[in-house]
Design a protein around this motif. Sequence first.
Motif, PDB file in Angstrom:
ATOM      1  N   ARG A  37      -8.793  -8.835  -1.544  1.00 27.60           N
ATOM      2  CA  ARG A  37      -7.751  -8.437  -0.588  1.00 27.60           C
ATOM      3  C   ARG A  37      -7.902  -9.251   0.709  1.00 27.60           C
ATOM      4  NH1 ARG A  37      -8.733  -2.428   0.452  1.00 27.60           N
ATOM      5  NH2 ARG A  37     -10.860  -3.221   0.513  1.00 27.60           N
ATOM      6  N   GLU A  38      -6.916  -9.156   1.558  1.00 28.81           N
ATOM      7  CA  GLU A  38      -6.977  -9.807   2.863  1.00 28.81           C
ATOM      8  C   GLU A  38      -8.023  -9.102   3.725  1.00 28.81           C
ATOM      9  OE1 GLU A  38      -5.351 -12.664   3.681  1.00 28.81           O
ATOM     10  OE2 GLU A  38      -4.723 -12.618   1.588  1.00 28.81           O
ATOM     11  N   TYR A  39      -8.527  -9.803   4.763  1.00 26.39           N
ATOM     12  CA  TYR A  39      -9.619  -9.241   5.558  1.00 26.39           C
ATOM     13  C   TYR A  39      -9.251  -7.913   6.210  1.00 26.39           C
ATOM     14  CZ  TYR A  39     -13.315  -8.330   8.786  1.00 26.39           C
ATOM     15  OH  TYR A  39     -14.336  -7.699   9.457  1.00 26.39           O
ATOM     16  N   ASP A  40      -8.017  -7.757   6.692  1.00 23.77           N
ATOM     17  CA  ASP A  40      -7.648  -6.494   7.338  1.00 23.77           C
ATOM     18  C   ASP A  40      -7.709  -5.331   6.351  1.00 23.77           C
ATOM     19  OD1 ASP A  40      -5.360  -7.598   6.045  1.00 23.77           O
ATOM     20  OD2 ASP A  40      -3.999  -6.466   7.333  1.00 23.77           O
ATOM     21  N   GLU A  41      -7.388  -5.570   5.086  1.00 24.15           N
ATOM     22  CA  GLU A  41      -7.512  -4.528   4.064  1.00 24.15           C
ATOM     23  C   GLU A  41      -8.985  -4.197   3.828  1.00 24.15           C
ATOM     24  OE1 GLU A  41      -4.324  -5.082   0.677  1.00 24.15           O
ATOM     25  OE2 GLU A  41      -5.092  -7.046   1.301  1.00 24.15           O
ATOM     26  N   TYR A  42      -9.796  -5.229   3.716  1.00 24.12           N
ATOM     27  CA  TYR A  42     -11.240  -5.084   3.513  1.00 24.12           C
ATOM     28  C   TYR A  42     -11.865  -4.319   4.677  1.00 24.12           C
ATOM     29  CZ  TYR A  42     -16.131  -6.735   3.155  1.00 24.12           C
ATOM     30  OH  TYR A  42     -17.494  -6.826   3.072  1.00 24.12           O
ATOM     31  N   ALA A  43     -11.479  -4.662   5.903  1.00 21.11           N
ATOM     32  CA  ALA A  43     -12.046  -4.033   7.096  1.00 21.11           C
ATOM     33  C   ALA A  43     -11.703  -2.548   7.183  1.00 21.11           C
ATOM     34  CB  ALA A  43     -11.572  -4.758   8.353  1.00 21.11           C
ATOM     35  N   ALA A  44     -10.594  -2.152   6.590  1.00 18.18           N
ATOM     36  CA  ALA A  44     -10.192  -0.739   6.610  1.00 18.18           C
ATOM     37  C   ALA A  44     -11.030   0.099   5.643  1.00 18.18           C
ATOM     38  CB  ALA A  44      -8.713  -0.611   6.273  1.00 18.18           C
ATOM     39  N   GLY A  45     -11.746  -0.544   4.747  1.00 17.42           N
ATOM     40  CA  GLY A  45     -12.607   0.134   3.781  1.00 17.42           C
ATOM     41  C   GLY A  45     -12.707  -0.681   2.509  1.00 17.42           C
ATOM     42  N   GLU A 121     -19.188  -3.336  10.241  1.00 19.22           N
ATOM     43  CA  GLU A 121     -19.497  -2.952  11.616  1.00 19.22           C
ATOM     44  C   GLU A 121     -18.541  -3.685  12.552  1.00 19.22           C
ATOM     45  OE1 GLU A 121     -21.755  -0.751  12.877  1.00 19.22           O
ATOM     46  OE2 GLU A 121     -22.147  -0.170  10.808  1.00 19.22           O
ATOM     47  N   PRO A 122     -17.972  -2.978  13.537  1.00 19.81           N
ATOM     48  CA  PRO A 122     -17.107  -3.678  14.489  1.00 19.81           C
ATOM     49  C   PRO A 122     -17.920  -4.673  15.319  1.00 19.81           C
ATOM     50  CG  PRO A 122     -17.339  -1.348  15.068  1.00 19.81           C
ATOM     51  CD  PRO A 122     -18.085  -1.571  13.801  1.00 19.81           C
TER      52      PRO A 122
END
Length: 126
Positions: A37-45, A121-122
């Motif tokens: 998936r795109e990074y924003d999808e990955y970052a959401a979980g 982690e942010p």
Amino acid sequence: MAVTPHDLVVEAKSQIKEVSTAEAQALMTKRTIIDVREYDEYAAGHLPGAINIPRGVLEFKIGTVGECADKGKPYLIYCRTSGRAALSTVQLQKIGYSDLISMAGGFEVWNTEGRPTEKPEPINFE
């Protein structure tokens, strides 16, 4: 006659091995997990321990990621609903990866079933 994206996914799924989310969870410690998936999808979980290599750059980037350089190593591929994972799995087979499994249903089903997830982690700028 033109084919649709759905046609491409159906064709890809006929050429790969797919497992359920329960089977994927049982295999997690035995396979390197790739989230396409795109990074924003990955970052959401994402699945615990998953490496994010978006579908759009997969063929170019996978060989540069140390954990993914071995084409004979076992991999589990997933995306949001399983279409990109199926297409990715076919492409990885074409470039020589041999032990690939795609997760049916993708992260959407995984998450709905309450299976474990992680978030990166942010970034702390202080």
